[in-house]
Design a protein around this motif. Structure first.
Motif, mmCIF file in Angstrom:
data_model
loop_
_atom_site.group_PDB
_atom_site.id
_atom_site.type_symbol
_atom_site.label_atom_id
_atom_site.label_comp_id
_atom_site.label_asym_id
_atom_site.label_seq_id
_atom_site.Cartn_x
_atom_site.Cartn_y
_atom_site.Cartn_z
ATOM 1 N N MET A 192 0.835 -1.188 0.000
ATOM 2 C CA MET A 192 0.000 0.000 0.000
ATOM 3 C C MET A 192 0.872 1.241 0.000
ATOM 4 O O MET A 192 1.762 1.392 0.831
ATOM 5 N N LYS A 193 0.642 2.093 -1.000
ATOM 6 C CA LYS A 193 1.297 3.398 -0.996
ATOM 7 C C LYS A 193 0.191 4.435 -0.904
ATOM 8 O O LYS A 193 -0.445 4.741 -1.902
ATOM 9 N N GLY A 194 -0.063 4.897 0.300
ATOM 10 C CA GLY A 194 -1.218 5.759 0.498
ATOM 11 C C GLY A 194 -2.461 4.923 0.303
ATOM 12 O O GLY A 194 -2.577 3.835 0.853
ATOM 13 N N SER A 195 -3.358 5.403 -0.548
ATOM 14 C CA SER A 195 -4.571 4.625 -0.776
ATOM 15 C C SER A 195 -4.405 3.723 -2.003
ATOM 16 O O SER A 195 -5.295 2.966 -2.341
ATOM 17 N N TYR A 196 -3.262 3.807 -2.665
ATOM 18 C CA TYR A 196 -3.026 2.980 -3.842
ATOM 19 C C TYR A 196 -2.251 1.723 -3.486
ATOM 20 O O TYR A 196 -1.354 1.757 -2.656
ATOM 21 N N ALA A 197 -2.599 0.630 -4.149
ATOM 22 C CA ALA A 197 -1.808 -0.572 -3.981
ATOM 23 C C ALA A 197 -0.871 -0.710 -5.169
ATOM 24 O O ALA A 197 -1.266 -0.490 -6.308
ATOM 25 N N THR A 198 0.400 -1.028 -4.880
ATOM 26 C CA THR A 198 1.314 -1.300 -5.993
ATOM 27 C C THR A 198 1.822 -2.718 -5.855
ATOM 28 O O THR A 198 2.046 -3.213 -4.754
ATOM 29 N N ILE A 199 2.022 -3.366 -6.990
ATOM 30 C CA ILE A 199 2.412 -4.762 -6.989
ATOM 31 C C ILE A 199 3.890 -4.895 -6.608
ATOM 32 O O ILE A 199 4.698 -4.020 -6.902
ATOM 33 N N THR A 200 4.238 -5.954 -5.894
ATOM 34 C CA THR A 200 5.627 -6.165 -5.500
ATOM 35 C C THR A 200 6.260 -7.247 -6.359
ATOM 36 O O THR A 200 5.602 -7.878 -7.179
ATOM 37 N N GLN A 201 7.551 -7.455 -6.115
ATOM 38 C CA GLN A 201 8.296 -8.491 -6.830
ATOM 39 C C GLN A 201 7.654 -9.860 -6.606
ATOM 40 O O GLN A 201 7.457 -10.634 -7.538
ATOM 41 N N ALA A 202 7.295 -10.137 -5.340
ATOM 42 C CA ALA A 202 6.654 -11.418 -5.029
ATOM 43 C C ALA A 202 5.338 -11.529 -5.781
ATOM 44 O O ALA A 202 4.949 -12.610 -6.224
ATOM 45 N N GLY A 203 4.664 -10.402 -5.935
ATOM 46 C CA GLY A 203 3.398 -10.389 -6.645
ATOM 47 C C GLY A 203 3.562 -10.808 -8.094
ATOM 48 O O GLY A 203 2.729 -11.529 -8.638
ATOM 49 N N PHE A 204 4.652 -10.365 -8.713
ATOM 50 C CA PHE A 204 4.892 -10.740 -10.103
ATOM 51 C C PHE A 204 5.146 -12.234 -10.246
ATOM 52 O O PHE A 204 4.611 -12.872 -11.149
ATOM 53 N N SER A 205 5.970 -12.767 -9.370
ATOM 54 C CA SER A 205 6.217 -14.211 -9.444
ATOM 55 C C SER A 205 4.902 -14.951 -9.270
ATOM 56 O O SER A 205 4.646 -15.940 -9.943
ATOM 57 N N PHE A 206 4.073 -14.434 -8.384
ATOM 58 C CA PHE A 206 2.775 -15.027 -8.123
ATOM 59 C C PHE A 206 1.927 -15.063 -9.397
ATOM 60 O O PHE A 206 1.347 -16.082 -9.749
ATOM 61 N N LEU A 207 1.916 -13.935 -10.107
ATOM 62 C CA LEU A 207 1.088 -13.828 -11.317
ATOM 63 C C LEU A 207 1.467 -14.858 -12.365
ATOM 64 O O LEU A 207 0.633 -15.342 -13.100
ATOM 65 N N LEU A 208 2.747 -15.161 -12.446
ATOM 66 C CA LEU A 208 3.215 -16.020 -13.522
ATOM 67 C C LEU A 208 3.123 -17.500 -13.157
ATOM 68 O O LEU A 208 3.470 -18.349 -13.953
ATOM 69 N N GLN A 209 2.650 -17.813 -11.954
ATOM 70 C CA GLN A 209 2.510 -19.216 -11.577
ATOM 71 C C GLN A 209 1.242 -19.814 -12.181
ATOM 72 O O GLN A 209 0.368 -19.093 -12.637
ATOM 73 N N GLU A 210 1.158 -21.141 -12.129
ATOM 74 C CA GLU A 210 -0.082 -21.767 -12.578
ATOM 75 C C GLU A 210 -1.154 -21.576 -11.499
ATOM 76 O O GLU A 210 -0.843 -21.303 -10.344
ATOM 77 N N VAL A 211 -2.406 -21.761 -11.914
ATOM 78 C CA VAL A 211 -3.522 -21.417 -11.030
ATOM 79 C C VAL A 211 -3.438 -22.155 -9.699
ATOM 80 O O VAL A 211 -3.572 -21.566 -8.634
ATOM 81 N N ASN A 212 -3.181 -23.464 -9.768
ATOM 82 C CA ASN A 212 -3.167 -24.240 -8.534
ATOM 83 C C ASN A 212 -2.120 -23.714 -7.544
ATOM 84 O O ASN A 212 -2.372 -23.608 -6.344
ATOM 85 N N ALA A 213 -0.957 -23.369 -8.059
ATOM 86 C CA ALA A 213 0.097 -22.832 -7.195
ATOM 87 C C ALA A 213 -0.332 -21.505 -6.595
ATOM 88 O O ALA A 213 -0.060 -21.217 -5.425
ATOM 89 N N GLN A 214 -1.034 -20.710 -7.390
ATOM 90 C CA GLN A 214 -1.514 -19.427 -6.882
ATOM 91 C C GLN A 214 -2.507 -19.636 -5.744
ATOM 92 O O GLN A 214 -2.422 -18.981 -4.714
#
Lengths: 480, 73
Positions: A192-214
């Motif tokens: 959270m940056k103020g009222s905005y959420a920004t994605i983190t490095q861990a978030g990116f790895s998360f996005l690229l995983q398969e659904v079950n892993a997510q």
């Protein structure tokens, strides 16, 4: 084994022994751990011992194992037998004791063996595999509607995360619930940056995983936060493992659920893991996200493919074509997929059923700057390659793959290692002794004999060694 | 008794080390120890700044290929 099950392992292994005892009292949990978490050799061991009442000696067990079989665990090669045995005992499935005359003897822990036997052969009143509703549902949910529900919930979560990258895609839904957003933040996937959420490095790895892993990743965060909410984590785990054994399209009754589990339903609904027509409903449907939770790795791919097909409205799994001139064509209209692509490719034109663009040094550098690795990009492109691309060997053009890797290496001009520099040794002998010790305990990364300096990653052990040496030297001086 | 100094070991090419030395030469506030022609120890707190400065230096020295170069090949 997929990364997700490895992570759920680590979580399970951190539980205390008494939690295991309670976990294994449910047959569904014992079965889920057996089929999802154990490698084949460990399964063989368990099956061999399941109906034997007397303990087995280690030498008898060794007859089951080819001495040369090895297993890769996170890039480390381990003898398969040692790996299986240590895993079984870490998961409190195996008891080891030594008996004079026989050496080590092994037996299954009682709770686990009883539950697994019950789950394989049936019987008992444990009701741990869920109780189907006995009255028909007047508003029965169809498979399609369950898939659609799971998709919209899950993609809503992913979309929320991608949107935070400032990709600025249009979002149709209202986004995930407050609880989900909080969870993503707690898990460190967004910041959270103020009222905005920004994605983190861990978030990116998360996005690229398969659904079950997510799903597992998110559920593990959920487990962590459940404790803070005074929810019993054994109860939570029981429920998750039970969900994995339910049947898609069947409605189940709330009657056998504990208070914690009923409380969980609300959150699981937000994830799209279970479906309830309305919050006060007396029945729930597991979605495909739930029923694939504990499938074993082999089954997972096909089930996952089935889900992907359902998610991606028909046209097969792969949709990305990439050419040797770095042009990329993606046959998709899903805003989520376009948003993910946009993380590392420069998209230029968009048609109703496809987008096209190109991968460039700049686009890859931007992605790497955000914390995506070249390997993640390559694996994403490979898993989502268009069927036409799959006819090629290798699937992706090697020039493109190499170039993506090179673009990453280019940014790594130096290799930093945090640690401690040791210098100013009184004598070569002193230097050598300590340096050798540091090497033996595996903390040494650099040394220069001529300068009598070395660099270690951790200082504690070396310090201890030095203190002991000083002490014994002092004692020696006193004594002499 | 030997001394232990906390820091970051940086392994890099000679050319990169030369640039780091140049960056350090202004205020001498990055490098703790210059070990050999491929290794340095720098202050941990200064590492992010060093990375940024290094990238700046490289941006000036390198001729980067234009993105649209192979566009219509």
């Amino acid at each position: 084994m997929s990364a997700s099950s490895l992570r759920s392992f680590e979580y399970l292994e951190s539980l205390p022994g008494r939690d295991f005892k309670r976990l294994y009292q449910r047959p569904s949990t014992a079965l889920a751990i057996f089929r999802r978490m154990l490698p084949h050799l460990a399964k063989t061991f368990v099956m061999a011992m399941l109906y034997i009442t007397d303990p087995l000696t280690l030498s008898e067990l060794e007859l089951w194992v080819r001495p040369d079989s090895k297993r890769h665990v996170l890039h480390v090669i381990m003898p398969a037998k040692e790996y299986a045995l240590s895993l079984l005992s870490r998961l409190h499935i195996l008891n080891t004791s030594s008996v004079p005359g026989q050496g080590q003897v092994l037996s299954l822990t009682n709770d686990f063996a009883t539950s697994l036997r019950l789950s394989l052969t049936g019987g008992g009143h444990h009701q741990s595999f869920g109780v189907p509703c006995d009255t028909p549902d007047r508003h029965k949910a169809s498979l399609e509607s369950l898939d659609a529900f799971a998709r919209s919930q899950w993609e809503g979560i992913l979309h929320y995360m991608v949107d935070t990258a400032g990709v600025g895609m249009q979002d149709g839904g209202e986004g995930p619930s407050h609880g989900v957003k909080k969870l993503l933040e707690l898990g460190g996937l967004v910041q959270m940056k103020g009222s905005y959420a920004t994605i983190t490095q861990a978030g990116f790895s998360f996005l690229l995983q398969e659904v079950n892993a997510q799903v597992w990743t998110l559920l593990l965060f959920y487990l962590d936060s459940a404790e803070a909410l005074n929810m019993d984590k054994v109860d939570v785990l029981h429920f998750l493992f039970m969900l994995g054994s339910l049947e898609l399209g069947q409605d189940y009754s709330l009657a056998t659920l504990t208070a914690t589990q009923i409380q969980m339903l609300e959150d699981l609904r937000d994830f799209g893991i279970v479906y309830q027509r309305k919050p006060s409903s007396k029945r729930f449907y597991p979605t495909r996200l739930a029923t694939t939770l504990t499938s074993d790795a082999g089954a997972l791919r096909s089930v996952n493919a089935g889900f992907d097909n359902a998610l991606r409205s028909g046209d097969g799994k792969g949709f990305i074509v990439i050419e040797t001139n770095y042009r990329i064509y993606a046959y998709t209209s899903s805003p989520l997929q376009i948003a993910v692509l946009n993380l590392f490719a420069k998209l230029e034109t968009r048609f109703p059923n496809m987008v096209s663009g190109r991968i460039s040094r700049k686009s890859i550098r931007v992605a790497i700057h955000m914390g995506i690795t070249s390997d993640q990009i390559i694996s994403y492109l490979t898993t989502h390659a268009h069927p036409q691309m799959r006819k090629n060997v290798p699937i992706l053009p090697p020039t493109v793959v190499d170039q993506i890797r090179l673009w990453q290496i280019e940014g790594e001009r130096m290799k930093p290692t945090v640690g401690y520099l040791f210098k100013d040794f009184a004598s070569g002998q002193e230097y050598e002794g300590i340096c050798k010790y540091a090497e033996e305990v595996g903390v040494l990364v650099w040394k220069n004999d001529a300068k009598r300096m070395f660099f270690v990653t951790r200082v504690e052990q070396v310090k201890k060694f030095l203190e002991n040496k000083a002490k014994s030297a002092a004692a020696g001086a006193n004594g002499g | 008794m030997p001394k232990a100094v906390k820091g970051v070991l940086v392994e890099c090419d000679e050319s990169i080390r030369a640039i780091i030395l140049k960056i350090d030469a202004v205020n001498h506030d990055f490098i703790i120890e210059d070990l050999d022609d491929r290794t340095l120890v720098v202050k941990e707190t200064k590492l992010p700044e060093l990375k940024r400065r290094l990238e700046e230096e490289l941006r000036d020295t390198q001729d980067e290929p234009k993105d649209s170069g192979s566009e219509r090949d």
